[in-house]
Scaffold this motif. Structure first.
Motif, PDB file in Angstrom:
ATOM      1  N   VAL A   1      -6.683 -13.222  -4.549  1.00 27.53           N
ATOM      2  CA  VAL A   1      -6.486 -12.053  -5.139  1.00 27.53           C
ATOM      3  C   VAL A   1      -5.719 -10.816  -4.413  1.00 27.53           C
ATOM      4  N   LEU A   2      -5.008  -9.907  -5.252  1.00 29.09           N
ATOM      5  CA  LEU A   2      -4.409  -8.798  -4.212  1.00 29.09           C
ATOM      6  C   LEU A   2      -5.264  -7.611  -4.976  1.00 29.09           C
ATOM      7  N   ASN A   3      -5.707  -6.649  -4.032  1.00 27.15           N
ATOM      8  CA  ASN A   3      -6.672  -5.617  -4.645  1.00 27.15           C
ATOM      9  C   ASN A   3      -5.759  -3.943  -4.094  1.00 27.15           C
ATOM     10  N   PHE A   4      -5.561  -3.199  -4.851  1.00 27.10           N
ATOM     11  CA  PHE A   4      -5.192  -1.867  -4.655  1.00 27.10           C
ATOM     12  C   PHE A   4      -6.345  -1.063  -4.757  1.00 27.10           C
ATOM     13  N   ILE A   5      -6.771  -0.303  -3.964  1.00 24.64           N
ATOM     14  CA  ILE A   5      -7.849   0.931  -4.177  1.00 24.64           C
ATOM     15  C   ILE A   5      -7.385   2.120  -3.723  1.00 24.64           C
ATOM     16  N   LEU A   6      -7.426   2.981  -4.705  1.00 20.79           N
ATOM     17  CA  LEU A   6      -6.901   4.354  -4.724  1.00 20.79           C
ATOM     18  C   LEU A   6      -8.061   5.485  -4.584  1.00 20.79           C
ATOM     19  N   PRO A   7      -7.458   6.437  -3.953  1.00 25.37           N
ATOM     20  CA  PRO A   7      -8.470   7.803  -4.027  1.00 25.37           C
ATOM     21  C   PRO A   7      -8.409   8.392  -5.287  1.00 25.37           C
ATOM     22  N   SER A   8      -7.597   8.301  -6.164  1.00 25.58           N
ATOM     23  CA  SER A   8      -7.636   8.815  -7.450  1.00 25.58           C
ATOM     24  C   SER A   8      -7.516   7.850  -8.569  1.00 25.58           C
TER      25      SER A   8
ATOM     26  N   ALA B   1       0.795  -1.226   0.113  1.00 23.29           N
ATOM     27  CA  ALA B   1      -0.060   0.029   0.055  1.00 23.29           C
ATOM     28  C   ALA B   1       0.869   1.279   0.081  1.00 23.29           C
ATOM     29  N   GLN B   2       1.888   1.299   0.767  1.00 21.43           N
ATOM     30  CA  GLN B   2       2.807   2.260   1.054  1.00 21.43           C
ATOM     31  C   GLN B   2       3.385   2.573  -0.275  1.00 21.43           C
ATOM     32  N   THR B   3       4.026   1.545  -1.138  1.00 31.02           N
ATOM     33  CA  THR B   3       4.662   1.610  -2.340  1.00 31.02           C
ATOM     34  C   THR B   3       4.075   1.954  -3.640  1.00 31.02           C
ATOM     35  N   MET B   4       2.547   1.556  -3.295  1.00 30.09           N
ATOM     36  CA  MET B   4       1.769   1.816  -4.448  1.00 30.09           C
ATOM     37  C   MET B   4       0.823   3.170  -4.262  1.00 30.09           C
ATOM     38  N   GLY B   5       0.943   3.705  -2.915  1.00 32.88           N
ATOM     39  CA  GLY B   5       0.050   4.829  -2.558  1.00 32.88           C
ATOM     40  C   GLY B   5      -1.324   4.437  -2.865  1.00 32.88           C
ATOM     41  N   SER B   6      -1.593   3.250  -2.361  1.00 30.97           N
ATOM     42  CA  SER B   6      -3.083   3.034  -2.199  1.00 30.97           C
ATOM     43  C   SER B   6      -3.482   3.349  -0.823  1.00 30.97           C
ATOM     44  N   LYS B   7      -4.878   3.683  -0.955  1.00 35.08           N
ATOM     45  CA  LYS B   7      -5.777   4.066   0.294  1.00 35.08           C
ATOM     46  C   LYS B   7      -6.002   2.530   1.083  1.00 35.08           C
ATOM     47  N   ILE B   8      -6.321   1.526   0.355  1.00 37.57           N
ATOM     48  CA  ILE B   8      -6.273   0.236   0.780  1.00 37.57           C
ATOM     49  C   ILE B   8      -5.760  -0.944  -0.332  1.00 37.57           C
ATOM     50  N   CYS B   9      -5.241  -1.704   0.337  1.00 40.86           N
ATOM     51  CA  CYS B   9      -4.721  -3.012  -0.198  1.00 40.86           C
ATOM     52  C   CYS B   9      -4.974  -3.890   0.684  1.00 40.86           C
ATOM     53  N   SER B  10      -5.630  -5.031  -0.173  1.00 40.60           N
ATOM     54  CA  SER B  10      -6.021  -6.144   0.705  1.00 40.60           C
ATOM     55  C   SER B  10      -5.789  -7.535  -0.052  1.00 40.60           C
ATOM     56  N   LEU B  11      -5.482  -8.534   0.740  1.00 40.82           N
ATOM     57  CA  LEU B  11      -5.320  -9.758   0.127  1.00 40.82           C
ATOM     58  C   LEU B  11      -6.524 -10.727   0.432  1.00 40.82           C
ATOM     59  N   LEU B  12      -6.836 -11.129  -0.600  1.00 43.88           N
ATOM     60  CA  LEU B  12      -8.252 -12.205  -0.485  1.00 43.88           C
ATOM     61  C   LEU B  12      -7.697 -13.397  -0.943  1.00 43.88           C
ATOM     62  N   MET B  13      -7.765 -14.568  -0.057  1.00 45.92           N
ATOM     63  CA  MET B  13      -7.184 -16.107  -0.364  1.00 45.92           C
ATOM     64  C   MET B  13      -8.730 -16.759  -0.571  1.00 45.92           C
ATOM     65  N   LEU B  14      -8.379 -17.727  -1.552  1.00 44.71           N
ATOM     66  CA  LEU B  14      -9.500 -18.726  -1.933  1.00 44.71           C
ATOM     67  C   LEU B  14      -9.701 -19.624  -0.917  1.00 44.71           C
ATOM     68  N   ASP B  15     -10.802 -19.806  -0.369  1.00 43.86           N
ATOM     69  CA  ASP B  15     -11.347 -20.852   0.683  1.00 43.86           C
ATOM     70  C   ASP B  15     -11.724 -22.048  -0.616  1.00 43.86           C
ATOM     71  N   GLU B  16     -11.133 -22.975  -0.768  1.00 39.69           N
ATOM     72  CA  GLU B  16     -11.221 -24.157  -1.719  1.00 39.69           C
ATOM     73  C   GLU B  16     -12.620 -24.695  -1.603  1.00 39.69           C
ATOM     74  N   ARG B  17     -12.842 -24.932  -0.163  1.00 35.39           N
ATOM     75  CA  ARG B  17     -14.118 -25.805  -0.053  1.00 35.39           C
ATOM     76  C   ARG B  17     -15.341 -25.016  -0.123  1.00 35.39           C
ATOM     77  N   ASN B  18     -15.491 -23.768   0.099  1.00 38.17           N
ATOM     78  CA  ASN B  18     -16.647 -23.018   0.075  1.00 38.17           C
ATOM     79  C   ASN B  18     -16.558 -22.118  -1.373  1.00 38.17           C
ATOM     80  N   LYS B  19     -15.460 -22.240  -1.879  1.00 47.92           N
ATOM     81  CA  LYS B  19     -15.295 -21.534  -3.346  1.00 47.92           C
ATOM     82  C   LYS B  19     -15.549 -20.074  -3.023  1.00 47.92           C
TER      83      LYS B  19
END
Length: 122
Positions: A107-114, A13-31
Motif C-alpha cells: 500500500v501507499l499511504n499519504f498522510i496530510l496535516p489538513s 509527498a512533495q507532489t501531493m503536499g503530504s506530511k508523510i508518504c510511506s510505502l508498505l510492502m507485503l511480506d508474503e511469508r508473515n502476511k
C-alpha cells in the motif's frame, strides 16, 4: 532498490503536499505489511511495527484491494497510531493498494496535516 523507493515517496509527498508518504510492502511469508520507504523524519512513525493484513487501515486496504480515505485519523476507530498522529499534527489519510495482476503487493499511504478535500481541490 531502497534508493528508488525513497525517491518515489519523497517526490510523491512533495507532489501531493503530504506530511508523510510511506510505502508498505507485503511480506508474503508473515502476511504483514512492512514499511519499506518513507520520507518521514518522525522517529515514532519510522519505528512502527509491521501490520497484519487484518490490522488497521493499511491492512484493510491491502486485504480488500480498495483505497480508503479518512478525514480525521484521530477520530477513526480503525486507525491504530492515533498517538503519533496527534504528536505529529496529522489529520487526513489516503491509503491506496498496490496491485499486480489483481494481487495486493503493498500500500501507499499519504498522510496530510489538513483535510484531504482541501488538498485535492487546490
Amino acid at each position: 532498490m531502497e534508493d528508488i523507493l525513497k525517491l518515489i515517496v519523497t517526490v510523491t509527498a512533495q507532489t501531493m503536499g503530504s506530511k508523510i508518504c510511506s510505502l508498505l510492502m507485503l511480506d508474503e511469508r508473515n502476511k504483514e505489511l512492512v514499511i519499506r520507504a518513507t520520507q518521514s523524519v518522525a522517529e515514532a512513525y519510522n519505528k512502527k511495527p509491521p501490520l497484519k493484513l487484518d490490522e488497521g487501515i493499511a491492512g484493510k486496504v491491502a486485504f480488500t484491494k480498495k483505497p480508503i480515505q479518512i478525514y480525521d485519523v484521530t477520530k477513526e476507530k480503525e486507525y491504530i497510531y492515533k498517538d503519533i498522529a496527534k504528536k505529529e499534527g496529522l489529520a487526513s489519510l489516503l491509503c491506496v493498494p498496490l496491485l499486480v495482476k489483481n494481487k495486493a503487493i503493498g500500500v501507499l499511504n499519504f498522510i496530510l496535516p489538513s483535510s484531504i478535500n482541501s488538498v485535492i481541490l487546490k
